[in-house]
Design a protein around this motif. Structure first.
Motif, PDB file in Angstrom:
ATOM      1  N   ALA A   1       0.810  -1.221   0.000  1.00 20.78           N
ATOM      2  CA  ALA A   1       0.000   0.000   0.000  1.00 20.78           C
ATOM      3  C   ALA A   1       0.843   1.270   0.000  1.00 20.78           C
ATOM      4  O   ALA A   1       0.525   2.242  -0.682  1.00 20.78           O
ATOM      5  CB  ALA A   1      -0.948  -0.004   1.196  1.00 20.78           C
ATOM      6  N   GLY A   2       1.929   1.297   0.745  1.00 24.32           N
ATOM      7  CA  GLY A   2       2.731   2.505   0.844  1.00 24.32           C
ATOM      8  C   GLY A   2       3.920   2.565  -0.095  1.00 24.32           C
ATOM      9  O   GLY A   2       4.722   3.499  -0.026  1.00 24.32           O
ATOM     10  N   VAL A   3       4.036   1.575  -0.995  1.00 25.31           N
ATOM     11  CA  VAL A   3       5.176   1.528  -1.912  1.00 25.31           C
ATOM     12  C   VAL A   3       4.896   2.405  -3.130  1.00 25.31           C
ATOM     13  O   VAL A   3       3.823   2.299  -3.738  1.00 25.31           O
ATOM     14  CB  VAL A   3       5.445   0.069  -2.357  1.00 25.31           C
ATOM     15  CG1 VAL A   3       6.591   0.022  -3.370  1.00 25.31           C
ATOM     16  CG2 VAL A   3       5.762  -0.807  -1.147  1.00 25.31           C
ATOM     17  N   PRO A   4       5.814   3.290  -3.515  1.00 25.96           N
ATOM     18  CA  PRO A   4       5.583   4.173  -4.662  1.00 25.96           C
ATOM     19  C   PRO A   4       5.270   3.412  -5.949  1.00 25.96           C
ATOM     20  O   PRO A   4       5.837   2.351  -6.204  1.00 25.96           O
ATOM     21  CB  PRO A   4       6.914   4.925  -4.795  1.00 25.96           C
ATOM     22  CG  PRO A   4       7.504   4.895  -3.422  1.00 25.96           C
ATOM     23  CD  PRO A   4       7.095   3.574  -2.842  1.00 25.96           C
ATOM     24  N   VAL A   5       4.356   3.972  -6.735  1.00 28.55           N
ATOM     25  CA  VAL A   5       3.925   3.370  -7.992  1.00 28.55           C
ATOM     26  C   VAL A   5       4.687   4.022  -9.141  1.00 28.55           C
ATOM     27  O   VAL A   5       4.680   5.246  -9.282  1.00 28.55           O
ATOM     28  CB  VAL A   5       2.403   3.547  -8.189  1.00 28.55           C
ATOM     29  CG1 VAL A   5       1.971   3.061  -9.554  1.00 28.55           C
ATOM     30  CG2 VAL A   5       1.649   2.815  -7.084  1.00 28.55           C
ATOM     31  N   VAL A   6       5.322   3.208  -9.985  1.00 26.89           N
ATOM     32  CA  VAL A   6       6.165   3.752 -11.058  1.00 26.89           C
ATOM     33  C   VAL A   6       5.597   3.479 -12.449  1.00 26.89           C
ATOM     34  O   VAL A   6       6.238   3.771 -13.449  1.00 26.89           O
ATOM     35  CB  VAL A   6       7.604   3.191 -10.968  1.00 26.89           C
ATOM     36  CG1 VAL A   6       8.262   3.608  -9.669  1.00 26.89           C
ATOM     37  CG2 VAL A   6       7.618   1.668 -11.116  1.00 26.89           C
ATOM     38  N   THR A   7       4.395   2.921 -12.517  1.00 28.46           N
ATOM     39  CA  THR A   7       3.762   2.678 -13.815  1.00 28.46           C
ATOM     40  C   THR A   7       2.337   3.213 -13.803  1.00 28.46           C
ATOM     41  O   THR A   7       1.758   3.471 -12.745  1.00 28.46           O
ATOM     42  CB  THR A   7       3.713   1.176 -14.167  1.00 28.46           C
ATOM     43  OG1 THR A   7       2.827   0.504 -13.252  1.00 28.46           O
ATOM     44  CG2 THR A   7       5.088   0.533 -14.120  1.00 28.46           C
ATOM     45  N   ALA A   8       1.774   3.345 -14.997  1.00 23.13           N
ATOM     46  CA  ALA A   8       0.372   3.708 -15.159  1.00 23.13           C
ATOM     47  C   ALA A   8      -0.159   2.985 -16.386  1.00 23.13           C
ATOM     48  O   ALA A   8       0.607   2.610 -17.285  1.00 23.13           O
ATOM     49  CB  ALA A   8       0.211   5.213 -15.317  1.00 23.13           C
ATOM     50  N   SER A   9      -1.454   2.769 -16.422  1.00 21.63           N
ATOM     51  CA  SER A   9      -2.076   2.086 -17.548  1.00 21.63           C
ATOM     52  C   SER A   9      -2.521   3.084 -18.603  1.00 21.63           C
ATOM     53  O   SER A   9      -3.021   4.161 -18.285  1.00 21.63           O
ATOM     54  CB  SER A   9      -3.287   1.276 -17.070  1.00 21.63           C
ATOM     55  OG  SER A   9      -3.969   0.704 -18.163  1.00 21.63           O
ATOM     56  N   GLY A  10      -2.335   2.693 -19.859  1.00 23.23           N
ATOM     57  CA  GLY A  10      -2.826   3.512 -20.955  1.00 23.23           C
ATOM     58  C   GLY A  10      -4.224   3.154 -21.371  1.00 23.23           C
ATOM     59  O   GLY A  10      -4.745   3.682 -22.362  1.00 23.23           O
TER      60      GLY A  10
END
Length: 302
Positions: A38-47
Motif C-alpha cells: 500500500a505505501g510503496v511508490p507506484v512507477v507505472t500507469a495504464s494507458g
C-alpha cells in the motif's frame, strides 16, 4: 537491497520470500500483500481507460501491438529517483506489461549499476522455478517456500485422486473469447480436470465461439485477465448472450464459475498454487487448504 517490481507476479514472489519490506517501487497493479504494498511508490500507469468494455480493451491492445507501443507507462524519472539495486520485469508480453527492453533502456540511462532480471514463466514448473531463481538473487533459502508450495500441490492431487475427471474450459477473455493457456491447463489437471482448448505452456489466441461449443465443456471457468469477479459478473452477458450458450453441458448442469483471475490464475506467481486448491473444490467439492470463499469462486446460475 532496494527492489522495484514491474510485474505483479514478481511482487508476489518477493513477498512470499519474505523480502516485501525491501520493495521501494511497484506497478499500479501490484496489490498483494495489501498491507505491504500500500505505501510503496507506484512507477507505472495504464494507458487503458478502465471504463472501456472487453471488446474496446481488446481493440486498444491490438492497436498498441500493431503500433509497437506498450499499454504500460513507466515513470523513468521516479525509477531513477528510487535508485533500486534490483528491478524485476518480464519479456513475455510486449503489450501488457513493461518490457525487459524498455526497462533496460531506462536503467542504462540511470548508469547506477542496477540489476535487471526478466522472469519468463510459461508453465507451473517455470513458476516454481522463478521462486528458486529470485531467492538466489536475494540471498534467501528457497527450499522452505518450495517445500510448502509443492506440498500443497501434492495435497490437491491426493484429494482428487481416483475421481472422474470432468472436461474443463477456462476462458481468459470475454470478447473475443480467449482460452487460458500457459500454466492454467496444469492447474486444471492438478485439480482433477481435463483441460480443453489449450495445452500446458501454450501462448493462446482468440478462438471462435463455435470452438468452445464443440468442445462441450462439463465445467466452464470464467477468469478474465485483470478482472476481479465483480467486474467479470458485470460483463458476463458477453458469454451468456451467445448462441448455444444454454446447450453447453456446463450451463445445463449449473457448473459455470466466475473465479478471481488476477489473484490465482492470470499471474505467474506463487498464488497459482491457491488457484489449484480453489479448482479442487470447484471441480470436486473437496477442500484442499483453506475452504474456498465467495470472493474466490462464484457459481453462475442459468
Amino acid at each position: 537491497m532496494r527492489i522495484v517490481s514491474l510485474l505483479p507476479a514478481a511482487t508476489d514472489l518477493v513477498a512470499v520470500l519474505g523480502r516485501g519490506v525491501d520493495l521501494v517501487g511497484r506497478t499500479h497493479e501490484c496489490d498483494w500483500p495489501a498491507e505491504q504494498v500500500a505505501g510503496v511508490p507506484v512507477v507505472t500507469a495504464s494507458g487503458i481507460d478502465q471504463a472501456m468494455g472487453s471488446r474496446e480493451i481488446s481493440a486498444a491492445v491490438g492497436g498498441a501491438a500493431h503500433g509497437g507501443s506498450s499499454l504500460y507507462h513507466l515513470d523513468a524519472d521516479l525509477l531513477a529517483e528510487l535508485a533500486p539495486d534490483l528491478v524485476l520485469t518480464q519479456d513475455l508480453c510486449e503489450v501488457c506489461a513493461v518490457s525487459y527492453r524498455r526497462v533496460s533502456d531506462a536503467v542504462r540511462v540511470m548508469d547506477t549499476g542496477t540489476t535487471v532480471i526478466s522472469l519468463e514463466p510459461r508453465t507451473l514448473s517455470d513458476v516454481l522455478g522463478c521462486v528458486r531463481e529470485l531467492a538466489a538473487v536475494l540471498g534467501v533459502d528457497a527450499q522452505p517456500v518450495l517445500d510448502g508450495l509443492h506440498g500443497r500441490l501434492d495435497a490437491v492431487r491426493a484429494a482428487v485422486a481416483g475421481r472422474p475427471r470432468p472436461r474443463v474450459a477456462a476462458i481468459e477473455w470475454l470478447d473475443p473469447v480467449w482460452p487460458a493457456g500457459h500454466w492454467v491447463p496444469e492447474q486444471i489437471d492438478c485439480a482433477g480436470g481435463q483441460p480443453l482448448l489449450a495445452a500446458p505452456g501454450e501462448h493462446t489466441s482468440a478462438v471462435a465461439w463455435a470452438e468452445v461449443v464443440r468442445s462441450r465443456p462439463e465445467v466452464l471457468l470464467v477468469l478474465p485477465c485483470g478482472f476481479p469477479p465483480k467486474r467479470t459478473l458485470s460483463e458476463l452477458h458477453l458469454l451468456t448472450d451467445r448462441p448455444e450458450w444454454t446447450d453447453l453441458p456446463a450451463v445445463r448442469d449449473g457448473r459455470v464459475w466466475v473465479l478471481d483471475g488476477p489473484a490465482y490464475f492470470n499471474r505467474p506467481g506463487p498464488r497459482v498454487v491457491r488457484g489449484a486448491e480453489v479448482l479442487a473444490q470447484v471441480l470436486h467439492g473437496v477442500v484442499a487448504g483453506e475452504p474456498v470463499t465467495r470472493s474466490e469462486a462464484l457459481p453462475v446460475s442459468r
